[in-house]
Design a protein around this motif. Structure first.
Motif, PDB file in Angstrom:
ATOM      1  N   LEU A 275      16.849  22.009   4.965  1.00  0.00           N
ATOM      2  CA  LEU A 275      16.979  21.877   3.460  1.00  0.00           C
ATOM      3  C   LEU A 275      17.082  23.230   2.998  1.00  0.00           C
ATOM      4  N   ILE A 276      16.685  24.231   3.498  1.00  0.00           N
ATOM      5  CA  ILE A 276      16.858  25.663   3.007  1.00  0.00           C
ATOM      6  C   ILE A 276      18.340  26.001   3.420  1.00  0.00           C
ATOM      7  N   ASN A 277      18.723  25.800   4.631  1.00  0.00           N
ATOM      8  CA  ASN A 277      19.931  26.048   5.151  1.00  0.00           C
ATOM      9  C   ASN A 277      21.070  25.568   4.119  1.00  0.00           C
ATOM     10  N   SER A 278      20.947  24.098   3.839  1.00  0.00           N
ATOM     11  CA  SER A 278      21.849  23.138   2.839  1.00  0.00           C
ATOM     12  C   SER A 278      21.852  24.156   1.429  1.00  0.00           C
TER      13      SER A 278
ATOM     14  N   ARG B 206       0.775  -1.100  -0.037  1.00  0.00           N
ATOM     15  CA  ARG B 206      -0.057  -0.028   0.137  1.00  0.00           C
ATOM     16  C   ARG B 206       0.986   1.116   0.113  1.00  0.00           C
ATOM     17  N   TRP B 207       0.743   2.006  -0.952  1.00  0.00           N
ATOM     18  CA  TRP B 207       1.461   3.244  -1.173  1.00  0.00           C
ATOM     19  C   TRP B 207       0.928   4.118  -0.074  1.00  0.00           C
ATOM     20  N   SER B 208       1.820   4.686   0.710  1.00  0.00           N
ATOM     21  CA  SER B 208       1.868   5.680   1.596  1.00  0.00           C
ATOM     22  C   SER B 208       2.697   7.218   2.002  1.00  0.00           C
ATOM     23  N   ILE B 209       1.902   8.108   1.938  1.00  0.00           N
ATOM     24  CA  ILE B 209       3.116   9.290   2.056  1.00  0.00           C
ATOM     25  C   ILE B 209       3.236   9.577   3.415  1.00  0.00           C
ATOM     26  N   GLU B 210       2.765   8.867   4.504  1.00  0.00           N
ATOM     27  CA  GLU B 210       2.805   9.108   5.848  1.00  0.00           C
ATOM     28  C   GLU B 210       4.221   9.508   6.424  1.00  0.00           C
ATOM     29  N   ASN B 211       5.192   8.791   5.941  1.00  0.00           N
ATOM     30  CA  ASN B 211       6.655   9.049   6.174  1.00  0.00           C
ATOM     31  C   ASN B 211       7.080  10.547   5.763  1.00  0.00           C
ATOM     32  N   TYR B 212       6.635  10.738   4.586  1.00  0.00           N
ATOM     33  CA  TYR B 212       7.011  12.343   4.218  1.00  0.00           C
ATOM     34  C   TYR B 212       6.288  13.374   4.926  1.00  0.00           C
ATOM     35  N   TYR B 213       4.908  13.009   5.188  1.00  0.00           N
ATOM     36  CA  TYR B 213       4.139  13.739   6.184  1.00  0.00           C
ATOM     37  C   TYR B 213       4.855  14.222   7.546  1.00  0.00           C
TER      38      TYR B 213
ATOM     39  N   ALA C  84      12.567   7.964   3.646  1.00  0.00           N
ATOM     40  CA  ALA C  84      12.066   9.294   3.162  1.00  0.00           C
ATOM     41  C   ALA C  84      13.233  10.393   3.406  1.00  0.00           C
ATOM     42  N   ALA C  85      13.812  10.470   4.368  1.00  0.00           N
ATOM     43  CA  ALA C  85      14.898  11.569   4.619  1.00  0.00           C
ATOM     44  C   ALA C  85      15.832  11.475   3.778  1.00  0.00           C
TER      45      ALA C  85
ATOM     46  N   LEU D 107       7.853  13.624   8.390  1.00  0.00           N
ATOM     47  CA  LEU D 107       9.090  14.388   8.139  1.00  0.00           C
ATOM     48  C   LEU D 107       9.044  15.845   7.966  1.00  0.00           C
ATOM     49  N   LEU D 108       8.123  16.066   7.339  1.00  0.00           N
ATOM     50  CA  LEU D 108       8.062  17.518   6.709  1.00  0.00           C
ATOM     51  C   LEU D 108       7.068  18.632   7.005  1.00  0.00           C
ATOM     52  N   VAL D 109       5.906  17.997   7.661  1.00  0.00           N
ATOM     53  CA  VAL D 109       4.842  18.820   8.083  1.00  0.00           C
ATOM     54  C   VAL D 109       4.970  19.199   9.554  1.00  0.00           C
ATOM     55  N   ARG D 110       4.806  20.362  10.072  1.00  0.00           N
ATOM     56  CA  ARG D 110       4.699  20.738  11.366  1.00  0.00           C
ATOM     57  C   ARG D 110       3.294  20.349  11.945  1.00  0.00           C
ATOM     58  N   ARG D 111       3.352  19.704  13.101  1.00  0.00           N
ATOM     59  CA  ARG D 111       2.191  19.461  13.772  1.00  0.00           C
ATOM     60  C   ARG D 111       2.056  19.417  15.185  1.00  0.00           C
ATOM     61  N   GLN D 112       0.895  19.279  15.795  1.00  0.00           N
ATOM     62  CA  GLN D 112       0.803  19.175  17.403  1.00  0.00           C
ATOM     63  C   GLN D 112       0.982  17.761  17.889  1.00  0.00           C
ATOM     64  N   PHE D 113       1.728  18.085  19.074  1.00  0.00           N
ATOM     65  CA  PHE D 113       1.934  16.458  19.499  1.00  0.00           C
ATOM     66  C   PHE D 113       1.813  16.921  21.081  1.00  0.00           C
ATOM     67  N   GLU D 114       0.790  16.259  21.790  1.00  0.00           N
ATOM     68  CA  GLU D 114       0.709  16.499  23.137  1.00  0.00           C
ATOM     69  C   GLU D 114       0.770  17.927  23.690  1.00  0.00           C
ATOM     70  N   GLY D 115      -0.114  18.834  22.789  1.00  0.00           N
ATOM     71  CA  GLY D 115      -0.522  20.246  22.988  1.00  0.00           C
ATOM     72  C   GLY D 115       0.461  21.138  22.440  1.00  0.00           C
ATOM     73  N   ALA D 116       1.664  20.684  22.027  1.00  0.00           N
ATOM     74  CA  ALA D 116       2.848  21.573  21.690  1.00  0.00           C
ATOM     75  C   ALA D 116       3.057  21.310  20.145  1.00  0.00           C
ATOM     76  N   TRP D 117       3.981  22.455  19.497  1.00  0.00           N
ATOM     77  CA  TRP D 117       4.005  22.112  18.047  1.00  0.00           C
ATOM     78  C   TRP D 117       5.202  21.228  17.904  1.00  0.00           C
ATOM     79  N   PHE D 118       5.500  20.683  16.995  1.00  0.00           N
ATOM     80  CA  PHE D 118       6.600  19.559  16.771  1.00  0.00           C
ATOM     81  C   PHE D 118       6.981  19.375  15.361  1.00  0.00           C
ATOM     82  N   ASP D 119       8.214  19.451  14.935  1.00  0.00           N
ATOM     83  CA  ASP D 119       8.455  18.874  13.629  1.00  0.00           C
ATOM     84  C   ASP D 119       9.880  18.594  13.640  1.00  0.00           C
ATOM     85  N   TYR D 120      10.507  17.875  12.504  1.00  0.00           N
ATOM     86  CA  TYR D 120      11.860  17.489  12.475  1.00  0.00           C
ATOM     87  C   TYR D 120      12.597  18.365  12.055  1.00  0.00           C
ATOM     88  N   ARG D 121      12.404  19.622  11.631  1.00  0.00           N
ATOM     89  CA  ARG D 121      13.075  20.762  11.194  1.00  0.00           C
ATOM     90  C   ARG D 121      13.974  20.302   9.733  1.00  0.00           C
TER      91      ARG D 121
END
Length: 255
Positions: free
Chosen positions: A51-54, A23-30, A224-225, A32-46
């Motif tokens: 990528l922009i820095n590089s 089953r094809w899934s984009i959950e790994n990219y989502y 995905a990374a 990895l790339l999307v900023r989201r809430q986790f236990e009431g706090a915003w979280f992402d992998y930066r």
């Protein structure tokens, strides 16, 4: 790598590992790339900021590297100045010294200069690469001296000769060198890891390594990374491939 990155989490742990996702899934990219809430706090992998820095670091390093090494290669090939041969031998001898040997002295010097945890500290050590200077020199040696002497007789200065005659003739070499510098800066991991301490300034290899330390078992997320890291390089390399091959062939021989 690409197919695993589109697999649902845990699929790559199966034995045998499936070659094609059930089953094809984009959950790994989502994740990895999307900023989201986790236990009431915003979280992402930066990853996107990394990528922009590089991209910024690699682009600036490439531009400044070309501005320094291409004229230097021309000077070593066609200009006569005191100590040229001795300096050239010194540069060739420097090729046998591993770059890691200079990292500690460089770090201490940059610390004194206030360049630790800065993009300038990441970029500066690789600007005047010895290989780049010698690569350009070898290409410029193939240009006949008579052509340059004729331009001098007509009143052209060294700057005009370099811009109007030399640069067009070594354009494939310049593109190839630009790719070398860009890829070297893009893939550089150890020096940015040493010089950067702020996560906001991480380049992509350092950011991916930080994720890997926490999610080593998540093969799909790691793939995905890896795709995110590799894709920009492919998008740059493929259109310039013919210049790259021509530059390698042109810079490999004299005459």
């Amino acid at each position: 790598m690409v197919t695993v990155s589109f697999m649902p989490r845990g699929s790559s742990s199966q034995v045998p590992v499936p070659f094609w996702p059930d089953r094809w899934s984009i959950e790994n990219y989502y994740e990895l790339l999307v900023r989201r809430q986790f236990e009431g706090a915003w979280f992402d992998y930066r990853i996107l900021p990394a990528l922009i820095n590089s991209i910024g670091v690699a682009a600036i390093a490439t531009l400044l590297g070309l501005l320094l090494t291409v004229p230097a290669g021309y000077a070593f090939a066609k200009l006569r100045f005191r100590g040229r041969e001795r300096l050239l031998k010194l540069l060739i001898a420097a090729l046998v010294v591993p770059g890691q040997v200079a990292m500690l002295p460089l770090f201490l010097m940059f610390k004194q200069l206030g360049l630790v945890n800065s993009y300038a500290g990441v970029i500066l050590p690789g600007l005047a690469g010895v290989f780049a200077v010698l690569f350009v020199r070898q290409a410029v040696l193939a240009i006949p001296d008579e052509m340059l002497d004729a331009a001098r007789i007509d009143g052209a200065g060294e700057g005009r000769i370099f811009v109007s005659i030399v640069l067009p003739l070594i354009a494939p070499i310049t593109v190839t060198l630009a790719l070398f510098i860009f890829l070297g800066s893009w893939n550089d991991f150890l020096w940015p890891l040493i010089i950067l301490s702020d996560q906001e300034r991480y380049t992509l290899p350092v950011a991916v390594a930080a994720i890997m330390r926490e999610h080593a078992a998540d093969g799909e997320l790691m793939m995905a990374a890896s795709v995110v890291t590799t894709l920009p390089v492919l998008l740059i390399f493929l259109p310039l491939q013919r210049f790259y091959i021509g530059g390698l062939l042109g810079g490999s021989v004299k005459g």
